[in-house]
Scaffold this active site. Structure first.
Site, PDB file in Angstrom:
ATOM      1  N   ASN A 219      -3.192 -92.765  77.960  1.00 41.68           N
ATOM      2  CA  ASN A 219      -3.208 -91.508  77.207  1.00 41.68           C
ATOM      3  C   ASN A 219      -2.404 -91.685  75.925  1.00 41.68           C
ATOM      4  OD1 ASN A 219      -0.316 -90.805  77.866  1.00 41.68           O
ATOM      5  ND2 ASN A 219      -1.177 -90.806  79.933  1.00 41.68           N
ATOM      6  N   ASP A 288      -3.635 -88.996  85.966  1.00 44.21           N
ATOM      7  CA  ASP A 288      -4.045 -88.263  87.166  1.00 44.21           C
ATOM      8  C   ASP A 288      -5.016 -89.071  88.020  1.00 44.21           C
ATOM      9  OD1 ASP A 288      -2.544 -85.970  86.539  1.00 44.21           O
ATOM     10  OD2 ASP A 288      -4.129 -85.236  85.209  1.00 44.21           O
ATOM     11  N   LYS A 298     -12.107-110.534  83.618  1.00 42.18           N
ATOM     12  CA  LYS A 298     -12.687-109.695  82.583  1.00 42.18           C
ATOM     13  C   LYS A 298     -14.139-109.378  82.926  1.00 42.18           C
ATOM     14  CE  LYS A 298     -13.907-109.504  77.689  1.00 42.18           C
ATOM     15  NZ  LYS A 298     -13.937-110.233  76.399  1.00 42.18           N
ATOM     16  N   PHE A 332       7.410 -81.584  82.509  1.00 42.30           N
ATOM     17  CA  PHE A 332       6.797 -81.299  81.212  1.00 42.30           C
ATOM     18  C   PHE A 332       5.341 -80.929  81.426  1.00 42.30           C
ATOM     19  CE2 PHE A 332      10.570 -82.853  79.391  1.00 42.30           C
ATOM     20  CZ  PHE A 332      10.539 -82.653  78.018  1.00 42.30           C
ATOM     21  N   LYS A 346       2.572 -74.478  87.144  1.00 45.18           N
ATOM     22  CA  LYS A 346       3.045 -75.826  87.479  1.00 45.18           C
ATOM     23  C   LYS A 346       4.471 -75.786  87.997  1.00 45.18           C
ATOM     24  CE  LYS A 346       3.232 -80.505  85.516  1.00 45.18           C
ATOM     25  NZ  LYS A 346       2.895 -81.334  84.329  1.00 45.18           N
ATOM     26  N   LYS A 350       5.182 -77.076  91.875  1.00 44.41           N
ATOM     27  CA  LYS A 350       5.873 -78.350  92.002  1.00 44.41           C
ATOM     28  C   LYS A 350       7.376 -78.197  92.188  1.00 44.41           C
ATOM     29  CE  LYS A 350       2.043 -80.635  89.860  1.00 44.41           C
ATOM     30  NZ  LYS A 350       1.527 -81.757  89.071  1.00 44.41           N
TER      31      LYS A 350
END
Length: 411
Positions: A219, A288, A298, A332, A346, A350
Site C-alpha cells: 500500500n 488485510d 518468478k 489508526f 473501529k 477493536k
C-alpha cells in the site's frame, strides 16, 4: 498561552497578505500584544489603517520613522518580541534573511532580534521549488528559524501546487502550541518528560505480501507518521520499540528497530513484545489480504489473464484489543469517506483507547507527505480535531494526550 506575549508580525508583499489580517485579529483576541511591520510591497495589498485598527498598535513601515525619541524603534521591537512571525513570507524576504540584508524595517528588526522567528512562506509553486529558495530555507532552518509549511492547491497566479500560505487558523494554532510546549518544557523535568519510565511500541510503514520472489502486494504507507511518533516519544522520555515494515526512509536513529515486512511478521513481532509495553500505537498500514500461495520462482506470463486468490491476514489490532491488560492502545484509521463513523466503529470493535483517523483523500493528510490532518477519538467520541500540521506536531499532541490519560487527567 498567548496572554501578555509580544508578537511582532511581519507582513510582506504577496497576495496572501490579506490572510495576515485574520491572523493578527486572532492573536489580539487571545491576549497577544501584536506589533505589525509591513514591507513597502505589502502596502499594495493591505492598508496600514486596517492593520492598525486590528492590532491596536501603530504599524511600522519605515526604518527612519522614529516616533519615540527614547528608543530606536527596530531595536526596541526586536528586544520586546517573544516571537517574530512573518506571514506571508515571500521568496524575497527569505533571501534577505539568508544573507543578512537589512534594507527596510522588517529585515533590520529580524537581524536585531533574539526571539524565535516563525516563517510562513507563500509564493508561486516554481518559486517555492527553485533551488535558490530551497537553499535559503535549508540555511534558515539550520540557524533555528521555524517554518509553518505552505499548503498545496490553487494559487492566485493560476498554478496548482505547493506555495499557498497556511490558513490563519492553522498558523495561530501553531503559535499557540509553541508557547504551550515551551511553558511545559520550562516548568520542570517531570513535565518536559511526561513519558519517562514508559515503554512504548509503535508500528510503521506498509506491509508487503509476496506473490513471488520479485512481486508483492503493498500500500502507499511511507512510515513517516510512525517514525514521527517514535522520535517524539523518545524525546518525551519513553523507551521506544519501533516495528517497521516497508518504508520510504531510514528509521530514526537511537531507537530499537525490529523489521517486520509482512503482516504475519508484524503480528508475531507485536505479540511477542506487547506484554512489556505500556503504550502500543499501531500506525502501520497492514495488508488485510495476502496471496494464498506464494510462488517459489518468478512467475512467467502464460495467458492473457491471471487470477490471484487472496486470504485474510491476522488482525493485529483486534488481537491486541483482546489480549491487552494494562496497555494504552492507539489505532489508526485511514479512511476515504464517513471518517467519524468508521473511526468510532473501529475503536469499539477493536477495544482501543484512542483512534486517530484521517481522510487520506484530503490535501496534506494522505500517505507519503510530511503533514497530516487528524481527529482523535475515545469511547466518549471526539477528543480533539487537529488542523493540518507536520506529522511531528501531530505526534507531539497525540503523545501529550496519552501522557495526560496515563497520569489520570481528564483530557
Amino acid at each position: 498561552m498567548l496572554n501578555g506575549k509580544t508578537i511582532v508580525l511581519g507582513i510582506t508583499g504577496g497576495i496572501a497578505a490579506y490572510k495576515a489580517i485574520t491572523l493578527c485579529s486572532r492573536l489580539v483576541q487571545h491576549g497577544a500584544n501584536v506589533h505589525v511591520i509591513m514591507s513597502e510591497s505589502a502596502k499594495h495589498f493591505v492598508t496600514e489603517l486596517t492593520v492598525q485598527t486590528l492590532s491596536r498598535n501603530p504599524v511600522y513601515t519605515d526604518t527612519f520613522d522614529e516616533r519615540e525619541p527614547s528608543v530606536v524603534s527596530h531595536i526596541h521591537l526586536a528586544d520586546a518580541a517573544d516571537m517574530v512571525v512573518i506571514a506571508p513570507a515571500t521568496a524575497n524576504i527569505l533571501a534577505k534573511m539568508t544573507y543578512g540584508l537589512a534594507d527596510d524595517m522588517l529585515s533590520t528588526t529580524l537581524l536585531a532580534t533574539t526571539a524565535p522567528i516563525v516563517v510562513a512562506p507563500a509564493m508561486n509553486v516554481h518559486m517555492y521549488a527553485h533551488p535558490a529558495t530551497v537553499h535559503n530555507m535549508k540555511v534558515l532552518e539550520e540557524r533555528g528559524v521555524l517554518f509553518v509549511e505552505p499548503g498545496t492547491g490553487q494559487l492566485a497566479c493560476g498554478y496548482v501546487g505547493k506555495g499557498r500560505l497556511a490558513e490563519p487558523e492553522d498558523i495561530f494554532h501553531w503559535i499557540e502550541r509553541y508557547f504551550a510546549e515551551q511553558s511545559n518544557t520550562n516548568t520542570n523535568q517531570e513535565i518536559s518528560k511526561p513519558l519517562a519510565g514508559k515503554k512504548l511500541m509503535v508500528t510503521a510503514g506498509g506491509t508487503i505480501e509476496r506473490i513471488d520472489p520479485v512481486r508483492y502486494i503493498t500500500n502507499d504507507s511511507s512510515g513517516k507518521m510512525g517514525f514521527a511518533i517514535a522520535r517524539v516519544a523518545k524525546e518525551l522520555g519513553a523507551t521506544v520499540q519501533l516495528i517497521a515494515a516497508n518504508t520510504n526512509e531510514a528509521p530514526p536513529e537511537g531507537i530499537e528497530v525490529i523489521q517486520a515486512m509482512s503482516a504475519q511478521d508484524m503480528y508475531d513481532a507485536v505479540l511477542e513484545r506487547m506484554d512489556d509495553a505500556d503504550i502500543i500505537i499501531k500506525a502501520a498500514a497492514v495488508a488485510d489480504y495476502r496471496p494464498v500461495k506464494q510462488a517459489p520462482h518468478k512467475m512467467k506470463k502464460s495467458s492473457e489473464r491471471l487470477s490471484l486468490e487472496l486470504e485474510r491476514t491476522e488482525d493485529i489490532l483486534q488481537k491486541i484489543g483482546e489480549l491487552k491488560k494494562h496497555q494504552f492502545v492507539v489505532g489508526f484509521a485511514a479512511e476515504t469517506h464517513d471518517v467519524d463513523y468508521y473511526a468510532q466503529d473501529k475503536l469499539k470493535r477493536k477495544n482501543c483507547d484512542f483512534i486517530v483517523a484521517n481522510d487520506v483523500t484530503a490535501e496534506g493528510a494522505g500517505f507519503g507527505v510530511d503533514t497530516n490532518i487528524v481527529k482523535i477519538y475515545d469511547h466518549q467520541g471526539l477528543v480533539e480535531q487537529l488542523p493540518q500540521m507536520t506529522k511531528e506536531q501531530v505526534a507531539h499532541r497525540l503523545l501529550s494526550l496519552i501522557a495526560d490519560r496515563l497520569a489520570g487527567g481528564s483530557i
